[in-house]
Design a protein around this motif. Structure first.
Motif, mmCIF file in Angstrom:
data_model
loop_
_atom_site.group_PDB
_atom_site.id
_atom_site.type_symbol
_atom_site.label_atom_id
_atom_site.label_comp_id
_atom_site.label_asym_id
_atom_site.label_seq_id
_atom_site.Cartn_x
_atom_site.Cartn_y
_atom_site.Cartn_z
ATOM 1 N N PHE A 156 21.501 69.748 55.897
ATOM 2 C CA PHE A 156 21.461 68.402 55.220
ATOM 3 C C PHE A 156 20.463 67.395 54.867
ATOM 4 O O PHE A 156 19.662 67.336 54.449
ATOM 5 C CB PHE A 156 22.557 68.055 54.193
ATOM 6 N N LEU A 157 20.652 66.423 56.596
ATOM 7 C CA LEU A 157 19.296 65.410 56.882
ATOM 8 C C LEU A 157 18.111 66.219 56.494
ATOM 9 O O LEU A 157 16.755 65.331 56.334
ATOM 10 C CB LEU A 157 19.791 65.154 57.720
ATOM 11 N N SER A 158 17.354 66.870 56.796
ATOM 12 C CA SER A 158 16.840 67.844 57.091
ATOM 13 C C SER A 158 15.895 68.076 55.893
ATOM 14 O O SER A 158 14.774 67.218 55.382
ATOM 15 C CB SER A 158 16.035 69.577 58.387
ATOM 16 N N ILE A 159 16.419 68.822 54.971
ATOM 17 C CA ILE A 159 16.322 69.069 53.645
ATOM 18 C C ILE A 159 16.254 67.471 52.751
ATOM 19 O O ILE A 159 14.941 67.246 52.043
ATOM 20 C CB ILE A 159 17.047 70.061 52.715
ATOM 21 N N ALA A 160 16.889 66.266 52.983
ATOM 22 C CA ALA A 160 16.608 65.505 52.384
ATOM 23 C C ALA A 160 15.694 64.805 53.304
ATOM 24 O O ALA A 160 14.812 63.485 52.314
ATOM 25 C CB ALA A 160 18.272 64.154 52.550
ATOM 26 N N GLY A 161 15.541 64.870 54.427
ATOM 27 C CA GLY A 161 14.641 63.860 55.256
ATOM 28 C C GLY A 161 13.222 64.668 54.137
ATOM 29 O O GLY A 161 11.699 63.606 54.508
ATOM 30 N N GLY A 220 14.584 72.828 55.206
ATOM 31 C CA GLY A 220 15.313 73.439 55.424
ATOM 32 C C GLY A 220 15.014 74.554 56.623
ATOM 33 O O GLY A 220 15.624 74.337 57.984
ATOM 34 N N CYS A 221 13.613 75.089 56.514
ATOM 35 C CA CYS A 221 13.619 76.263 58.072
ATOM 36 C C CYS A 221 13.395 75.284 59.637
ATOM 37 O O CYS A 221 14.164 75.323 60.301
ATOM 38 C CB CYS A 221 11.731 76.196 57.466
ATOM 39 N N SER A 222 13.012 73.315 59.012
ATOM 40 C CA SER A 222 12.657 72.334 60.231
ATOM 41 C C SER A 222 14.102 72.269 60.635
ATOM 42 O O SER A 222 14.192 72.559 61.754
ATOM 43 C CB SER A 222 12.005 71.671 59.728
ATOM 44 N N GLY A 223 14.922 72.358 59.979
ATOM 45 C CA GLY A 223 16.426 72.015 60.357
ATOM 46 C C GLY A 223 16.893 72.963 60.483
ATOM 47 O O GLY A 223 17.711 72.968 62.315
ATOM 48 N N ILE A 271 25.339 72.651 61.796
ATOM 49 C CA ILE A 271 24.300 72.903 61.226
ATOM 50 C C ILE A 271 24.008 72.431 59.865
ATOM 51 O O ILE A 271 23.189 72.314 59.246
ATOM 52 C CB ILE A 271 24.123 74.264 62.097
ATOM 53 N N ARG A 272 25.562 72.229 59.121
ATOM 54 C CA ARG A 272 25.099 72.035 57.442
ATOM 55 C C ARG A 272 24.942 70.428 57.651
ATOM 56 O O ARG A 272 23.709 70.534 57.252
ATOM 57 C CB ARG A 272 26.824 72.223 56.558
ATOM 58 N N GLY A 273 25.521 69.441 57.957
ATOM 59 C CA GLY A 273 25.128 68.289 57.913
ATOM 60 C C GLY A 273 23.459 68.483 58.790
ATOM 61 O O GLY A 273 22.859 67.598 58.229
ATOM 62 N N SER A 274 23.149 68.911 59.717
ATOM 63 C CA SER A 274 21.800 69.435 60.620
ATOM 64 C C SER A 274 21.356 69.397 59.394
ATOM 65 O O SER A 274 19.857 68.840 58.631
ATOM 66 C CB SER A 274 21.935 69.568 61.426
#
Length: 163
Positions: free
Chosen positions: A97-102, A143-146, A92-95
């Motif tokens: 991170f990718l969502s916030i970066a996106g 963050g919410c999306s991820g 979940i951390r990687g997920s």
């Protein structure tokens, strides 16, 4: 991947994740902003004012957040989910991170395009005016999306795949 849950289940869970992102991210942003104005700035004097502020920001923020949640879901989350399904060790951390970066990349892309389309006379003198608020909003939305996509789409797909 879609055959494990079923195409309808995948699309339905994805739509619910986008809807929840569009509803909860402006609420979290409104609550955080109200805390800032109530505790730090002391510009909201009564608790009635806090409730009215949160309700107003949440209501109008939902009109901005919903299309952003759909764009984030279609342009970031959907491809990310397809990619993550092949990688077992990504958690979940990687997920997140990718969502916030996106979300931040989508924000910067939109701001860059809108700034490029404006004539130079319309640029404000302050480079970062309001940018921090928008960047925090994008981070909360990402963050919410991820989190919603992780709980509603990734975990059921991994459970179904493992069964």
């Amino acid at each position: 991947m879609d055959q494990v849950i079923g195409r309808g289940g995948f699309v339905g869970r994805s739509l619910v994740a986008m809807l929840l992102t569009g509803l909860f991210s402006p609420l979290l942003l409104a609550m955080g902003t109200a805390v800032f104005f109530f505790i730090i700035e002391h510009s909201i004097k009564k608790m009635d004012g806090v409730a009215a502020f949160v309700g107003t920001v949440w209501f109008f923020g939902s009109f901005v957040a919903m299309p952003c949640a759909v764009l984030l879901g279609l342009l970031v989350e959907w491809p990310k989910i397809k990619w993550l399904m092949g990688l077992k060790p990504v958690g979940i951390r990687g997920s997140l991170f990718l969502s916030i970066a996106g979300a931040e990349i989508l924000l910067l892309s939109g701001l860059t395009i809108s700034a490029a389309l404006q004539p130079p006379s319309q640029f404000s003198d302050g480079i970062g005016e309001g940018f921090l608020f928008v960047a925090v909003a994008a981070a909360i939305g990402g963050g919410c999306s991820g989190a919603f996509w992780w709980k509603l789409v990734v975990m059921p797909m991994r459970r179904a795949r493992g069964a």
